[in-house]
Design an enzyme around this catalytic site. Structure first.
Site, PDB file in Angstrom:
ATOM      1  N   GLU A  52       5.133   9.864   3.649  1.00  0.00           N
ATOM      2  CA  GLU A  52       6.068  10.773   4.298  1.00  0.00           C
ATOM      3  C   GLU A  52       6.887  10.059   5.372  1.00  0.00           C
ATOM      4  OE1 GLU A  52       2.108  13.103   3.915  1.00  0.00           O
ATOM      5  OE2 GLU A  52       2.795  11.018   3.892  1.00  0.00           O
ATOM      6  N   CYS A  84       1.047  12.444  10.081  1.00  0.00           N
ATOM      7  CA  CYS A  84       2.290  12.646   9.334  1.00  0.00           C
ATOM      8  C   CYS A  84       2.921  13.998   9.640  1.00  0.00           C
ATOM      9  CB  CYS A  84       2.025  12.529   7.830  1.00  0.00           C
ATOM     10  SG  CYS A  84       1.574  10.858   7.311  1.00  0.00           S
ATOM     11  N   ALA A 154     -15.032  -3.357 -25.018  1.00  0.00           N
ATOM     12  CA  ALA A 154     -14.258  -3.622 -26.232  1.00  0.00           C
ATOM     13  C   ALA A 154     -15.250  -3.839 -27.364  1.00  0.00           C
ATOM     14  CB  ALA A 154     -13.379  -4.859 -26.054  1.00  0.00           C
ATOM     15  N   ARG A 184      -7.716  -3.743 -13.645  1.00  0.00           N
ATOM     16  CA  ARG A 184      -8.454  -4.477 -12.607  1.00  0.00           C
ATOM     17  C   ARG A 184      -7.682  -4.511 -11.299  1.00  0.00           C
ATOM     18  NH1 ARG A 184     -10.898  -9.998 -15.404  1.00  0.00           N
ATOM     19  NH2 ARG A 184     -12.570  -9.014 -16.626  1.00  0.00           N
ATOM     20  N   ASP A 200     -21.293 -14.810 -21.089  1.00  0.00           N
ATOM     21  CA  ASP A 200     -19.829 -14.896 -21.185  1.00  0.00           C
ATOM     22  C   ASP A 200     -19.195 -15.758 -20.105  1.00  0.00           C
ATOM     23  OD1 ASP A 200     -20.140 -13.176 -23.287  1.00  0.00           O
ATOM     24  OD2 ASP A 200     -19.283 -11.418 -22.285  1.00  0.00           O
ATOM     25  N   LEU A 204     -13.789 -12.526 -13.784  1.00  0.00           N
ATOM     26  CA  LEU A 204     -13.696 -11.197 -13.162  1.00  0.00           C
ATOM     27  C   LEU A 204     -12.579 -11.096 -12.138  1.00  0.00           C
ATOM     28  CD1 LEU A 204     -17.382  -9.969 -12.670  1.00  0.00           C
ATOM     29  CD2 LEU A 204     -15.868  -9.696 -14.634  1.00  0.00           C
ATOM     30  N   GLU A 297     -17.769  -3.242 -16.365  1.00  0.00           N
ATOM     31  CA  GLU A 297     -17.350  -3.962 -17.563  1.00  0.00           C
ATOM     32  C   GLU A 297     -18.511  -4.463 -18.428  1.00  0.00           C
ATOM     33  OE1 GLU A 297     -14.141  -6.553 -17.760  1.00  0.00           O
ATOM     34  OE2 GLU A 297     -13.011  -5.696 -16.108  1.00  0.00           O
TER      35      GLU A 297
END
Length: 376
Positions: A52, A84, A154, A184, A200, A204, A297
């Site tokens: 605002e 505000c 996935a 992310r 893996d 990240l 994840e």
């Protein structure tokens, strides 16, 4: 421009603040005089002006007698910045259109009441659903003190996230991975289990499209859930820009803890047993640090634990057109799971998007609504 379009413009501005405003809500504001937009603004990073104030500054004297369209109730208290409501009243705004009442106990109708007391007419509720979705994490955080948890994975058409050897690069395509880097960027933290670190070795981080183009300016907190302290010191996640936290349960290897801390990693000891960390306790702990969104994840066991304990709010499931097969291939969600289909967790407000030959199915875990506040 019709009044509904003015609020839609404010909503678009609010989306620009997503990923920058936390722990403040992402808010957009538009000042309209004689049918013309004379000021626009959105929430600046913490310590900067609210939406605002930015819009009123742009409007200047044209704000006198004008209408204000804002996606969340203006605050009426001193925080990091002045209230505000005072800026709105002093600018001479004649009427304020507000999409959503702020559930923050320090606001929650008080801002609207202050504007009304100053003779400013208020209209509340236009595009409330869209405003609620933009600040879904803020609303939950205000109601519960817990972050909004997004489970992302996935998988192949047959529900696998890796082969029997643990290989998972890459199941999703580059377009899908680009989308994930965008997600992310908007969250406060990314969380994974230690098995994902070991198999893996991810970074990240929020990076440019498809991981190219360097790192974004704001990196989310990285949280490694590691009940037994098994994460290797040489893992990539410990050498990336930004902050990393590992959560262990008792007993603690003090020598390794000192080594972790020498890398700049924060080690937090959380409740747990049998090598499993109490994930709700971890979420409450990071919530106390004003972390309002967590992107979960994986891996399979961490996701399973989160679903089993009803800790997930939203799901982002990417599906690739491939068959991995094999009874030893890892499934997306482990844990105990449902015994009967009638006990399965249903999703609502489901959406489907395509990323070339990949499909994203997103939705919200059906549960009691949170974050409501009545201005009355």
């Amino acid at each position: 421009m019709p009044s509904s379009d003015h609020m839609e413009c404010a909503l678009s501005l609010a989306r620009l603040a997503s990923g920058y405003s936390s722990p403040n809500p992402a808010v957009g504001a538009v000042v309209v005089k004689d049918g013309q937009v004379v000021g626009m603004g959105y929430t600046q990073p913490v310590g900067g002006p609210h939406a605002e104030v930015v819009a009123l500054a742009q409007a200047g004297e044209k704000a006198r007698g004008a209408s204000l369209y804002v996606t969340l109730e203006p605050c009426g208290h001193f925080g990091r910045t002045p209230p505000c409501t005072r800026a709105i009243i002093e600018a001479g705004i004649a009427e304020a259109h507000i999409a959503l009442v702020d559930p923050n106990p320090g606001v929650c109708g008080a801002g609207i009441g202050e504007l009304n007391a100053a003779g400013i007419r208020t209209c509340v509720g236009a595009h409330e659903g869209e405003a609620r979705e933009i600040n879904e994490a803020y609303l939950k955080y205000m109601a519960t003190g817990l972050p909004f948890v997004i489970a992302k994975f996935a998988m192949s058409l047959d529900g696998k996230i890796a082969t029997k050897t643990g290989d998972s690069h890459w199941i999703s395509n580059e377009q899908a991975r680009c989308y994930v880097h965008g997600v992310r960027h908007t969250v406060d933290a990314i969380m994974i289990g230690v098995n994902t670190v070991i198999t893996d070795d991810p970074r990240l981080t929020a990076r440019g499209c498809g991981g190219r183009g360097g790192y974004t300016s704001r990196q989310p907190l990285r949280i490694i859930v590691d009940g037994s302290g098994r994460a290797p010191l040489g893992a990539k996640v410990f050498s990336q820009p930004g902050r990393t936290m590992v959560t262990w349960s008792e007993p603690v290897d003090e020598a390794k803890k000192r080594q972790m801390e020498s890398l700049g990693v924060e080690v937090v000891v959380a409740p747990g047993e049998g090598g499993l960390v109490d994930l709700e306790a971890v979420l409450r702990s990071v919530g106390e640090r004003q972390v309002s969104t967590v992107l979960l994840e994986g891996g399979s066991e961490l996701l399973g634990y989160a679903f089993d304990h009803n800790l997930v709010d939203k799901v982002l499931a990417f599906i690739a057109p491939m068959i991995i097969g094999g009874t030893e291939g890892r499934t997306a969600v482990g844990g105990v799971g449902a015994e009967f289909i009638s006990e399965a967790l249903p999703l609502e407000r489901v959406e489907v998007k395509s990323f070339s030959d990949n499909v994203l199915v997103s939705g919200y875990v059906k549960k009691a609504s949170t974050g409501a506040c009545s201005a009355g």
